[in-house]
Write an enzyme that holds these catalytic residues in place. Structure first.
Site, PDB file in Angstrom:
ATOM      1  N   ARG A   1      76.618  16.017  57.169  1.00 23.47           N
ATOM      2  CA  ARG A   1      76.984  14.991  56.096  1.00 23.47           C
ATOM      3  C   ARG A   1      78.305  15.452  55.306  1.00 23.47           C
ATOM      4  O   ARG A   1      79.195  15.168  54.780  1.00 23.47           O
ATOM      5  CB  ARG A   1      75.808  14.903  55.241  1.00 23.47           C
ATOM      6  CG  ARG A   1      75.736  16.092  54.282  1.00 23.47           C
ATOM      7  CD  ARG A   1      74.969  15.914  53.233  1.00 23.47           C
ATOM      8  NE  ARG A   1      73.449  15.886  53.357  1.00 23.47           N
ATOM      9  CZ  ARG A   1      72.397  16.517  53.041  1.00 23.47           C
ATOM     10  NH1 ARG A   1      72.506  16.816  51.774  1.00 23.47           N
ATOM     11  NH2 ARG A   1      71.037  16.386  53.338  1.00 23.47           N
TER      12      ARG A   1
ATOM     13  N   THR B   1      69.274  22.537  50.520  1.00 23.38           N
ATOM     14  CA  THR B   1      68.391  23.503  51.054  1.00 23.38           C
ATOM     15  C   THR B   1      67.179  23.555  49.702  1.00 23.38           C
ATOM     16  O   THR B   1      67.500  24.101  48.611  1.00 23.38           O
ATOM     17  CB  THR B   1      68.963  24.989  51.241  1.00 23.38           C
ATOM     18  OG1 THR B   1      70.130  24.586  51.850  1.00 23.38           O
ATOM     19  CG2 THR B   1      67.884  25.743  52.167  1.00 23.38           C
TER      20      THR B   1
ATOM     21  N   ASN C   1      80.930  29.526  49.579  1.00 18.02           N
ATOM     22  CA  ASN C   1      80.481  28.276  50.254  1.00 18.02           C
ATOM     23  C   ASN C   1      81.164  27.019  50.027  1.00 18.02           C
ATOM     24  O   ASN C   1      81.611  26.675  48.915  1.00 18.02           O
ATOM     25  CB  ASN C   1      79.106  28.013  50.042  1.00 18.02           C
ATOM     26  CG  ASN C   1      78.321  26.890  50.593  1.00 18.02           C
ATOM     27  OD1 ASN C   1      79.237  25.695  50.889  1.00 18.02           O
ATOM     28  ND2 ASN C   1      77.209  26.848  51.464  1.00 18.02           N
TER      29      ASN C   1
ATOM     30  N   HIS D   1      71.981  30.689  46.035  1.00 18.06           N
ATOM     31  CA  HIS D   1      71.421  29.432  45.832  1.00 18.06           C
ATOM     32  C   HIS D   1      71.411  29.139  44.284  1.00 18.06           C
ATOM     33  O   HIS D   1      70.795  29.796  43.583  1.00 18.06           O
ATOM     34  CB  HIS D   1      70.190  28.893  46.433  1.00 18.06           C
ATOM     35  CG  HIS D   1      70.166  27.565  46.687  1.00 18.06           C
ATOM     36  ND1 HIS D   1      69.821  26.406  45.753  1.00 18.06           N
ATOM     37  CD2 HIS D   1      70.467  26.623  48.031  1.00 18.06           C
ATOM     38  CE1 HIS D   1      69.878  25.375  46.299  1.00 18.06           C
ATOM     39  NE2 HIS D   1      70.299  25.450  47.512  1.00 18.06           N
TER      40      HIS D   1
ATOM     41  N   HIS E   1      77.502  25.388  55.772  1.00 16.45           N
ATOM     42  CA  HIS E   1      76.333  25.021  56.375  1.00 16.45           C
ATOM     43  C   HIS E   1      76.797  24.036  57.393  1.00 16.45           C
ATOM     44  O   HIS E   1      76.819  22.630  56.679  1.00 16.45           O
ATOM     45  CB  HIS E   1      75.362  24.521  55.173  1.00 16.45           C
ATOM     46  CG  HIS E   1      73.903  24.304  55.792  1.00 16.45           C
ATOM     47  ND1 HIS E   1      73.125  24.133  54.749  1.00 16.45           N
ATOM     48  CD2 HIS E   1      73.423  24.143  56.891  1.00 16.45           C
ATOM     49  CE1 HIS E   1      71.819  23.704  55.581  1.00 16.45           C
ATOM     50  NE2 HIS E   1      72.227  23.671  56.630  1.00 16.45           N
TER      51      HIS E   1
ATOM     52  N   GLU F   1      68.676  36.797  52.707  1.00 17.40           N
ATOM     53  CA  GLU F   1      69.347  35.982  51.808  1.00 17.40           C
ATOM     54  C   GLU F   1      68.105  35.594  50.869  1.00 17.40           C
ATOM     55  O   GLU F   1      67.312  34.707  51.086  1.00 17.40           O
ATOM     56  CB  GLU F   1      70.134  34.991  51.926  1.00 17.40           C
ATOM     57  CG  GLU F   1      70.809  34.434  50.628  1.00 17.40           C
ATOM     58  CD  GLU F   1      72.050  33.359  51.027  1.00 17.40           C
ATOM     59  OE1 GLU F   1      72.533  33.517  52.092  1.00 17.40           O
ATOM     60  OE2 GLU F   1      72.092  32.501  50.361  1.00 17.40           O
TER      61      GLU F   1
ATOM     62  N   HIS G   1      81.044  21.903  49.726  1.00 15.74           N
ATOM     63  CA  HIS G   1      81.335  20.608  48.697  1.00 15.74           C
ATOM     64  C   HIS G   1      82.828  20.267  48.941  1.00 15.74           C
ATOM     65  O   HIS G   1      83.268  19.239  48.332  1.00 15.74           O
ATOM     66  CB  HIS G   1      80.535  20.714  47.428  1.00 15.74           C
ATOM     67  CG  HIS G   1      79.376  21.001  47.549  1.00 15.74           C
ATOM     68  ND1 HIS G   1      78.585  19.934  48.362  1.00 15.74           N
ATOM     69  CD2 HIS G   1      78.232  21.619  47.095  1.00 15.74           C
ATOM     70  CE1 HIS G   1      77.219  20.229  48.442  1.00 15.74           C
ATOM     71  NE2 HIS G   1      77.103  21.467  47.597  1.00 15.74           N
TER      72      HIS G   1
ATOM     73  N   ARG H   1      75.286  21.153  58.822  1.00 13.92           N
ATOM     74  CA  ARG H   1      73.618  20.346  58.819  1.00 13.92           C
ATOM     75  C   ARG H   1      73.734  19.595  60.173  1.00 13.92           C
ATOM     76  O   ARG H   1      74.552  19.103  60.591  1.00 13.92           O
ATOM     77  CB  ARG H   1      73.963  19.527  57.645  1.00 13.92           C
ATOM     78  CG  ARG H   1      73.615  20.123  56.191  1.00 13.92           C
ATOM     79  CD  ARG H   1      73.432  19.423  55.113  1.00 13.92           C
ATOM     80  NE  ARG H   1      72.788  19.956  53.997  1.00 13.92           N
ATOM     81  CZ  ARG H   1      71.481  20.062  53.917  1.00 13.92           C
ATOM     82  NH1 ARG H   1      70.629  19.570  54.596  1.00 13.92           N
ATOM     83  NH2 ARG H   1      71.003  21.007  52.737  1.00 13.92           N
TER      84      ARG H   1
ATOM     85  N   GLU I   1      75.593  28.884  57.752  1.00 12.75           N
ATOM     86  CA  GLU I   1      74.072  28.725  57.513  1.00 12.75           C
ATOM     87  C   GLU I   1      73.669  27.661  58.646  1.00 12.75           C
ATOM     88  O   GLU I   1      74.281  26.590  58.759  1.00 12.75           O
ATOM     89  CB  GLU I   1      73.990  28.067  56.381  1.00 12.75           C
ATOM     90  CG  GLU I   1      74.091  29.194  54.850  1.00 12.75           C
ATOM     91  CD  GLU I   1      74.166  28.394  53.553  1.00 12.75           C
ATOM     92  OE1 GLU I   1      73.840  27.358  53.611  1.00 12.75           O
ATOM     93  OE2 GLU I   1      74.472  29.216  52.695  1.00 12.75           O
TER      94      GLU I   1
HETATM   95  N1  PXP Z   1      72.801  30.057  50.345  1.00  7.67           N
HETATM   96  C1  PXP Z   1      72.014  29.060  51.131  1.00  7.67           C
HETATM   97  C2  PXP Z   1      71.146  29.870  52.040  1.00  7.67           C
HETATM   98  C3  PXP Z   1      72.316  27.998  50.797  1.00  7.67           C
HETATM   99  O1  PXP Z   1      71.508  27.007  51.666  1.00  7.67           O
HETATM  100  C4  PXP Z   1      73.229  27.444  50.028  1.00  7.67           C
HETATM  101  C5  PXP Z   1      73.526  26.094  49.713  1.00  7.67           C
HETATM  102  O2  PXP Z   1      74.031  25.454  50.879  1.00  7.67           O
HETATM  103  C6  PXP Z   1      73.687  28.418  49.095  1.00  7.67           C
HETATM  104  C7  PXP Z   1      73.711  29.822  49.349  1.00  7.67           C
HETATM  105  C8  PXP Z   1      74.769  28.071  48.045  1.00  7.67           C
HETATM  106  O3  PXP Z   1      74.082  27.307  47.015  1.00  7.67           O
HETATM  107  P1  PXP Z   1      75.148  26.711  45.824  1.00  7.67           P
HETATM  108  O4  PXP Z   1      75.843  25.743  46.370  1.00  7.67           O
HETATM  109  O5  PXP Z   1      73.937  26.319  44.990  1.00  7.67           O
HETATM  110  O6  PXP Z   1      75.840  27.699  45.215  1.00  7.67           O
END
Ligand code: PXP
Length: 239
Positions: A51, A103, A9, A190, A45, A153, A12, A47, A72
Site C-alpha cells: 500500500r 502495525t 521510517n 511505534h 515496511h 524492538e 508515509h 507490506r 520491517e
Molecule cells: N516500528 C515498527 C515495528 C513499526 O511497525 C512502525 C510502523 O510501521 C514503526 C516503528 C513506526 O511507527 P510510527 O509511524 O508510529 O512512528
C-alpha cells in the site's frame, strides 16, 4: 548512556505518493534528506498489499542508503525471498493483519516459534541482523531469544496511548532489562513523537528508535530536514 540511533521510517512519504498513484514524493529522495539531517538509519515496511512502499523503493534504498537499511516485514515465504535477495542491513519481523491501519502490536513469538526459528536462521545465514517487534512482555522477549533473534524492538504504542504512562514505561524498562540480560540488543518504536519519546530514551540499554508518522507529519509543515534534525536533537539532549 550510549548513543541511540534514530531510524527514520519513510513509509508515509510513499503513502502520499500512492494517494495520487504518482511518482512523487519519492521515499528514496526522502531517505537521502533524512540521512543528511542526521538519521542513523532508514526504515521501511514492505507490506503484503504494497500500500505504500514498493519493491522498487526497497531495491533503490539498498543501493543508495549510506547508513543502515532496516526492513520491517511479516515472516512469510514471499517476504523472506525478497529479504534474502535484497539483503538489507537489518530485518525487523512484525505481525501483519490485512486491512490494519498500522502495525497493531508485537509479534506473538511464543506461539510461532518453529516458523520464526527457521526464518531468523535463514536471514542470519545471509548476514542480515534480525530484530523482532514485541510487546513489552518478558515472556515474548525470552521467546525472541529462543528463536535466535539478535535484537528486539519494544512496541511503544501501548505506552503512547495509555493514560498511565508510568506503569507502561515500567513494562518497557522491565522488557529491556530482560533483553539485556539475555544478550539481546534493545530497540523501541511505534507512535513515538517529539514529546512522548523523552521518558522512553531512559530505557536501559536502548540502542535504536524507529520513528515514522510523527517525523513525516512534522515535515509537512517545517520540511523533512528540520523535522529529522529536531528529533535527533531531542535524542541527544535526553540520552
Ligand atoms: N516500528 C515498527 C515495528 C513499526 O511497525 C512502525 C510502523 O510501521 C514503526 C516503528 C513506526 O511507527 P510510527 O509511524 O508510529 O512512528
Amino acid at each position: 548512556m550510549g548513543y541511540i540511533r534514530l531510524g527514520v521510517n519513510v513509509d508515509h512519504v510513499a503513502t502520499l505518493r500512492e494517494a495520487r498513484k504518482s511518482v512523487v514524493p519519492d521515499p528514496v529522495h526522502a531517505a537521502f534528506i533524512a540521512e543528511l539531517a542526521g538519521a542513523d538509519g532508514i526504515t521501511v515496511h514492505l507490506r503484503m498489499d504494497r500500500r505504500h512502499i514498493k519493491e522498487r523503493d526497497l531495491r533503490l534504498l539498498k543501493e543508495t542508503v549510506k547508513t543502515r537499511l532496516n526492513l520491517e516485514m511479516a515472516a512469510t515465504d514471499e517476504m523472506l525471498k525478497i529479504a534474502l535477495d535484497v539483503k538489507p542491513h537489518q530485518v525487523t519481523l512484525v505481525p501483519e493483519r490485512p486491512g490494519e491501519v498500522t502495525t497493531e502490536g508485537g509479534l506473538d513469538v511464543a506461539s510461532n516459534a518453529d516458523l520464526l526459528t527457521e526464518v531468523v536462521q535463514k536471514l542470519k545465514d545471509a548476514g542480515i541482523e534480525v530484530s523482532i517487534f514485541v510487546d513489552p512482555d518478558t515472556a515474548q522477549v525470552k521467546a525472541a531469544k529462543q528463536v535466535g533473534a539478535e535484537a528486539i524492538e519494544i512496541h511503544t504504542g501501548i505506552y503512547a496511548a495509555s493514560s498511565d504512562k508510568d506503569a507502561e514505561l515500567e513494562r518497557i524498562f522491565d522488557a529491556a532489562r530482560t533483553a539485556k540480560n539475555l544478550g539481546l540488543r534493545v530497540h523501541a518504536g511505534h507512535d513515538l513523537n517529539y514529546k512522548n519519546i523523552i521518558p522512553v530514551l531512559k530505557t536501559p540499554g536502548l540502542e535504536e528508535v524507529n520513528i515514522g508518522h510523527a517525523i513525516i507529519a512534522k515535515a509537512v509543515y517545517v520540511g523533512l530536514e528540520r523535522a529529522v534534525r529536531e528529533m535527533r536533537e531531542i535524542i541527544d539532549a535526553h540520552s
